[in-house]
Design a protein around this motif. Structure first.
Motif, mmCIF file in Angstrom:
data_model
loop_
_atom_site.group_PDB
_atom_site.id
_atom_site.type_symbol
_atom_site.label_atom_id
_atom_site.label_comp_id
_atom_site.label_asym_id
_atom_site.label_seq_id
_atom_site.Cartn_x
_atom_site.Cartn_y
_atom_site.Cartn_z
ATOM 1 N N THR A 202 0.844 -1.170 0.254
ATOM 2 C CA THR A 202 0.025 -0.095 -0.128
ATOM 3 C C THR A 202 0.894 1.382 0.037
ATOM 4 N N VAL A 203 1.884 1.260 0.805
ATOM 5 C CA VAL A 203 2.615 2.524 0.848
ATOM 6 C C VAL A 203 3.840 2.282 -0.055
ATOM 7 N N THR A 204 3.973 3.437 -1.021
ATOM 8 C CA THR A 204 5.206 3.398 -1.554
ATOM 9 C C THR A 204 6.281 4.473 -1.030
ATOM 10 N N ASP A 205 7.599 4.074 -1.485
ATOM 11 C CA ASP A 205 8.596 5.118 -0.985
ATOM 12 C C ASP A 205 8.323 6.637 -1.272
ATOM 13 N N GLU A 206 7.753 6.575 -2.613
ATOM 14 C CA GLU A 206 7.223 8.061 -2.940
ATOM 15 C C GLU A 206 6.370 8.713 -1.984
ATOM 16 N N LEU A 207 5.365 7.828 -1.706
ATOM 17 C CA LEU A 207 4.354 8.371 -0.679
ATOM 18 C C LEU A 207 5.130 8.532 0.650
ATOM 19 N N VAL A 208 5.862 7.900 1.097
ATOM 20 C CA VAL A 208 6.687 8.119 2.250
ATOM 21 C C VAL A 208 7.140 9.777 2.163
ATOM 22 N N ALA A 209 7.979 9.578 1.296
ATOM 23 C CA ALA A 209 8.881 11.074 0.839
ATOM 24 C C ALA A 209 7.832 12.397 1.020
ATOM 25 N N ARG A 210 6.843 12.299 0.484
ATOM 26 C CA ARG A 210 5.742 13.305 0.217
ATOM 27 C C ARG A 210 5.127 13.332 1.806
ATOM 28 N N MET A 211 4.817 12.505 2.694
ATOM 29 C CA MET A 211 4.411 12.427 3.924
ATOM 30 C C MET A 211 5.441 12.953 4.824
ATOM 31 N N VAL A 212 6.814 12.792 4.624
ATOM 32 C CA VAL A 212 7.950 13.448 5.273
ATOM 33 C C VAL A 212 7.815 14.957 5.161
ATOM 34 N N GLU A 213 7.542 15.281 3.833
ATOM 35 C CA GLU A 213 7.398 16.568 3.602
ATOM 36 C C GLU A 213 6.186 17.577 4.291
ATOM 37 N N ALA A 214 5.263 16.610 4.723
ATOM 38 C CA ALA A 214 4.078 17.136 5.217
ATOM 39 C C ALA A 214 4.423 16.968 6.747
ATOM 40 N N GLY A 215 5.480 16.482 7.284
ATOM 41 C CA GLY A 215 5.764 16.419 8.569
ATOM 42 C C GLY A 215 5.576 15.148 9.668
ATOM 43 N N LEU A 216 5.703 14.192 8.658
ATOM 44 C CA LEU A 216 5.617 12.804 9.172
ATOM 45 C C LEU A 216 6.957 12.675 10.210
ATOM 46 N N THR A 217 6.532 11.908 11.345
ATOM 47 C CA THR A 217 7.647 11.686 12.301
ATOM 48 C C THR A 217 8.316 10.474 12.170
ATOM 49 N N GLY A 218 7.313 9.316 11.955
ATOM 50 C CA GLY A 218 7.729 7.855 12.346
ATOM 51 C C GLY A 218 6.930 7.000 11.360
ATOM 52 N N LEU A 219 7.591 5.692 11.586
ATOM 53 C CA LEU A 219 6.993 4.323 10.787
ATOM 54 C C LEU A 219 6.921 3.385 12.025
ATOM 55 N N GLU A 220 5.709 2.641 12.159
ATOM 56 C CA GLU A 220 5.636 1.360 12.921
ATOM 57 C C GLU A 220 6.245 0.344 12.153
ATOM 58 N N ALA A 221 7.530 -0.060 12.726
ATOM 59 C CA ALA A 221 8.258 -1.036 11.896
ATOM 60 C C ALA A 221 7.841 -2.377 12.506
ATOM 61 N N HIS A 222 7.906 -2.406 14.136
ATOM 62 C CA HIS A 222 7.664 -3.564 14.586
ATOM 63 C C HIS A 222 6.413 -4.015 14.871
ATOM 64 N N HIS A 223 5.421 -4.924 14.067
ATOM 65 C CA HIS A 223 4.252 -5.060 14.199
ATOM 66 C C HIS A 223 3.892 -6.489 13.715
ATOM 67 N N ARG A 224 3.112 -7.090 14.064
ATOM 68 C CA ARG A 224 3.024 -8.700 13.962
ATOM 69 C C ARG A 224 2.609 -9.006 12.268
ATOM 70 N N ASP A 225 2.245 -7.719 11.558
ATOM 71 C CA ASP A 225 1.809 -7.852 10.206
ATOM 72 C C ASP A 225 3.317 -7.674 9.371
ATOM 73 N N HIS A 226 4.332 -7.285 9.867
ATOM 74 C CA HIS A 226 5.439 -7.348 9.237
ATOM 75 C C HIS A 226 6.430 -8.474 9.385
ATOM 76 N N GLY A 227 7.102 -8.659 8.386
ATOM 77 C CA GLY A 227 8.233 -9.813 8.414
ATOM 78 C C GLY A 227 9.500 -9.063 8.576
ATOM 79 N N VAL A 228 10.640 -9.878 8.582
ATOM 80 C CA VAL A 228 11.974 -9.375 8.427
ATOM 81 C C VAL A 228 12.256 -8.534 7.395
#
Ligand code: AMP
Ligand code: FE
Ligand code: FE
Ligand code: ZN
Length: 286
Positions: A202-228
């Motif tokens: 769902t989330v592309t690197d380009e979207l993350v970059a645009r969200m960072v410009e809008a003030g994004l602070t973080g990513l929820e990395a450790h979550h059971r829906d994520h693998g290595v």
């Protein structure tokens, strides 16, 4: 002293969790957490009850929300921590989403009933706590209550998934707009489970970059829906953009298998989130 246990993503029955806000906070204290965040979908309605319980049970509370956003066909969940609950921009957007969620459930139930799945909108409404944000899990709960199925999971497998013929979407903001609104409300934006292994990334690197410009602070990395691989992807993006990484359970009471503190956030990451908040809402400490 051992490191504090910090879980920054949980749901009460103010949305699709199964425990009332006070019970959620009590469960968190009993599970040995030092800090818990209440992050119901698209609402702050559970905050006051959770705050009173946090004082009673001696646990620190981060008041938050999880905003459902849409990015093309994909859904993106954005955690907003420490937002001003009076901020008109964000609150207006959440109210609009909640209204749309209510009519959308009616339409889903109509489609299901037309296909002889035994569920009515009254049965669904009976599963939604007063003032709570209605969602697909409440359709599942109605089917569990009537004995049609044994667990929410089954309803999602059979009828409620995003690619089901019964699926109807609801109004939701673009993730860049939601990030701006969270920041305008003095809050801190963290993308929830950005790379949940679904049909499409769902989330592309380009979207993350645009969200960072809008003030994004973080990513929820450790979550059971994520693998290595998903955690590694978060780490790479965090290094590139200077983002904070978090870990959380996404606890929903008995509605999901996720257990409190099965993933946790470091004190350093929580400190960075607190430092990024600019509004009147603060972490409550006992
Ligand atoms: P909605 O907000 O109405 O789009 O519904 C999405 C919610 O359904 C998510 O927040 C999850 O908590 C929940 N959900 C999704 N898949 C499942 C599942 N397999 N079992 C239980 N709950 C689920
Ligand atoms: Fe949920
Ligand atoms: Fe989510
Ligand atoms: Zn969640």
């Amino acid at each position: 002293m051992s490191a504090p246990v910090i879980d920054l993503h949980t749901h009460s029955n103010a949305s699709d969790g199964t425990e009332a806000p006070a019970q959620l906070v009590r469960s968190a204290a009993q599970a040995g957490l030092d800090v818990v965040a209440i992050t119901d979908h698209d609402t702050v309605v559970g905050w006051d009850e959770a705050a009173a319980a946090a004082a009673e049970y001696g646990i620190a509370l981060v008041r938050g929300i999880e905003v459902s956003c849409s990015f093309g066909e994909a859904g993106v969940h954005l955690l907003g921590y420490l937002t001003d609950p009076q901020a008109p921009g964000l609150m207006g957007e959440l109210a609009r989403a909640r209204e749309s969620r209510a009519t959308r459930l009616e339409r889903m139930v109509e489609r299901m009933a037309a296909d002889r799945i035994p569920v009515t909108i009254e049965q669904v409404r009976a599963q939604v706590a007063p003032g709570a944000t209605p969602g697909r899990p409440h359709i599942a709960d109605a089917l569990v209550a009537s004995g049609t199925i044994a667990h929410r999971d089954e309803a999602f497998r059979e009828w409620l998934s995003d690619d089901s013929p019964y699926y109807v979407g609801h109004y939701s903001p673009h993730p860049v707009r939601a990030t701006e609104l969270i920041r305008e409300a003095g809050g801190v934006a963290v993308i929830a489970h950005p790379f949940t292994r679904t049909r499409i990334d769902t989330v592309t690197d380009e979207l993350v970059a645009r969200m960072v410009e809008a003030g994004l602070t973080g990513l929820e990395a450790h979550h059971r829906d994520h693998g290595v691989a998903q955690v590694e992807h978060c780490r790479r993006l965090a290094a590139e953009h200077g983002l904070v990484l978090t870990g959380s359970s996404d606890y929903h009471g008995t509605g999901k298998r996720n257990r409190l503190a099965e993933n946790t956030t470091t004190p350093e990451s929580l400190a960075a989130i607190e430092a990024a908040a600019t509004g009147p809402t603060r972490v409550l400490r006992p």
